[in-house]
Design a protein around this motif. Structure first.
Motif, PDB file in Angstrom:
ATOM      1  N   ILE A  44       0.882  -1.402   0.059  1.00  0.00           N
ATOM      2  CA  ILE A  44      -0.178   0.232  -0.038  1.00  0.00           C
ATOM      3  C   ILE A  44       0.821   1.423  -0.117  1.00  0.00           C
ATOM      4  N   SER A  45       1.898   1.405   0.738  1.00  0.00           N
ATOM      5  CA  SER A  45       2.970   2.331   0.800  1.00  0.00           C
ATOM      6  C   SER A  45       3.530   2.447  -0.671  1.00  0.00           C
ATOM      7  N   SER A  46       3.895   1.584  -1.157  1.00  0.00           N
ATOM      8  CA  SER A  46       4.355   1.833  -2.651  1.00  0.00           C
ATOM      9  C   SER A  46       3.371   2.054  -3.674  1.00  0.00           C
ATOM     10  N   LEU A  47       2.028   1.895  -3.502  1.00  0.00           N
ATOM     11  CA  LEU A  47       0.852   2.192  -4.268  1.00  0.00           C
ATOM     12  C   LEU A  47       0.655   3.791  -4.031  1.00  0.00           C
ATOM     13  N   ALA A  48       1.002   4.251  -2.774  1.00  0.00           N
ATOM     14  CA  ALA A  48       0.706   5.542  -2.587  1.00  0.00           C
ATOM     15  C   ALA A  48       1.757   6.271  -3.189  1.00  0.00           C
ATOM     16  N   GLN A  49       3.081   5.862  -3.198  1.00  0.00           N
ATOM     17  CA  GLN A  49       4.129   6.470  -3.821  1.00  0.00           C
ATOM     18  C   GLN A  49       3.932   6.827  -5.060  1.00  0.00           C
ATOM     19  N   ALA A  50       3.083   5.868  -5.678  1.00  0.00           N
ATOM     20  CA  ALA A  50       3.208   5.885  -7.337  1.00  0.00           C
ATOM     21  C   ALA A  50       2.463   7.041  -7.756  1.00  0.00           C
ATOM     22  N   ASP A  51       1.564   7.584  -6.764  1.00  0.00           N
ATOM     23  CA  ASP A  51       0.873   9.040  -7.164  1.00  0.00           C
ATOM     24  C   ASP A  51       1.726  10.080  -7.126  1.00  0.00           C
ATOM     25  N   ILE A  52       3.168  10.174  -6.770  1.00  0.00           N
ATOM     26  CA  ILE A  52       4.107  11.057  -6.848  1.00  0.00           C
ATOM     27  C   ILE A  52       4.103  11.124  -8.480  1.00  0.00           C
ATOM     28  N   LEU A  53       4.302  10.190  -9.157  1.00  0.00           N
ATOM     29  CA  LEU A  53       4.451  10.309 -10.571  1.00  0.00           C
ATOM     30  C   LEU A  53       3.108  11.157 -11.385  1.00  0.00           C
ATOM     31  N   VAL A  54       1.892  11.081 -10.705  1.00  0.00           N
ATOM     32  CA  VAL A  54       0.879  12.106 -11.067  1.00  0.00           C
ATOM     33  C   VAL A  54       1.107  13.497 -10.786  1.00  0.00           C
ATOM     34  N   PHE A  55       1.743  13.815  -9.423  1.00  0.00           N
ATOM     35  CA  PHE A  55       2.053  14.938  -9.225  1.00  0.00           C
ATOM     36  C   PHE A  55       3.090  15.762  -9.848  1.00  0.00           C
ATOM     37  N   LEU A  56       4.067  14.810 -10.415  1.00  0.00           N
ATOM     38  CA  LEU A  56       5.157  15.318 -11.343  1.00  0.00           C
ATOM     39  C   LEU A  56       4.451  15.623 -12.692  1.00  0.00           C
ATOM     40  N   SER A  57       3.806  14.804 -13.216  1.00  0.00           N
ATOM     41  CA  SER A  57       2.832  14.841 -14.189  1.00  0.00           C
ATOM     42  C   SER A  57       2.296  16.357 -14.491  1.00  0.00           C
ATOM     43  N   LEU A  58       1.434  16.639 -13.400  1.00  0.00           N
ATOM     44  CA  LEU A  58       0.954  17.831 -13.384  1.00  0.00           C
ATOM     45  C   LEU A  58       2.102  19.017 -13.333  1.00  0.00           C
TER      46      LEU A  58
END
Length: 201
Positions: A54-68
């Protein structure tokens, strides 16, 4: 914990139910991931294999932030094709990592429900971390190939490198699409089995 279950439900809807992301689901996903990363630092949450996934799953959203960020920063000076391609690849990486990690969580839930004792040696923090690293590495390699292929196409390049990237990228895109469909089916089947195994007969 209930909060983690709600977060997983949100992520399943975002990546495995909705056909495409929208602004609302993306925003809720980012907020949920930020809250989850804070929550997982709490002493109340035990360090188990599920928590690692779950921690790794949450960290994956950093990619969304970087995309924005990659979309917004160049937007002040005009959108560049490179920034647009990078943002698209980051979102692809996020979606692929998230789908596979969610499937790992579902598979672990299946093992806990039907093979709790037999699967205990496999459900370790060490194995969960190893699986997370492998997933991130494979998706990074996949997206690097996609990014290189897009760059070579946009630059109208030719030669051996272009041919290799084109030959490799085309079937990989098809494979990713097929795997995405299969993961959806597998997740539905797993939770169907779990639900009916727990429901009163």
């Amino acid at each position: 914990m209930k909060d983690l279950r709600r977060y997983l439900a949100l992520k399943y809807i975002q990546y495995l139910v909705l056909s495409s992301s929208n602004a609302i689901s993306t925003l809720l996903g980012l907020l949920g991931s930020a809250y989850t990363m804070i929550l997982l630092q709490s002493a109340k949450v035990s360090s188990k294999s599920t928590a690692v996934l779950i921690s790794s799953l949450a960290q994956a959203d950093i990619l969304v932030f970087l995309s924005l960020v990659s979309d917004l920063v160049p937007g002040s000076f005009g959108v560049s094709p490179a920034a647009s391609a990078l943002a698209r690849i980051l979102l692809t990486a996020n979606a692929h990592v998230s789908c596979v990690l969610l499937s790992c969580v579902a598979f672990e839930a299946y093992l806990i429900t039907f093979l709790p004792l037999e699967s205990r040696p496999l459900r370790t923090v060490r194995n969960a971390r190893l699986i997370s690293r492998v997933i991130w590495t494979l998706v990074a390699a996949e997206c690097a190939l996609f990014l290189m292929d897009d760059h070579l196409r946009d630059s109208s390049a030719s030669g051996l490198l272009f041919q290799i990237s084109s030959v490799a990228a085309a079937p990989l895109r098809s494979l990713s699409y097929i795997l995405g469909i299969l993961l959806r089916i597998i997740n539905v089947y797993i939770y169907y089995k779990i639900f009916f195994s727990m429901s009163p007969r």
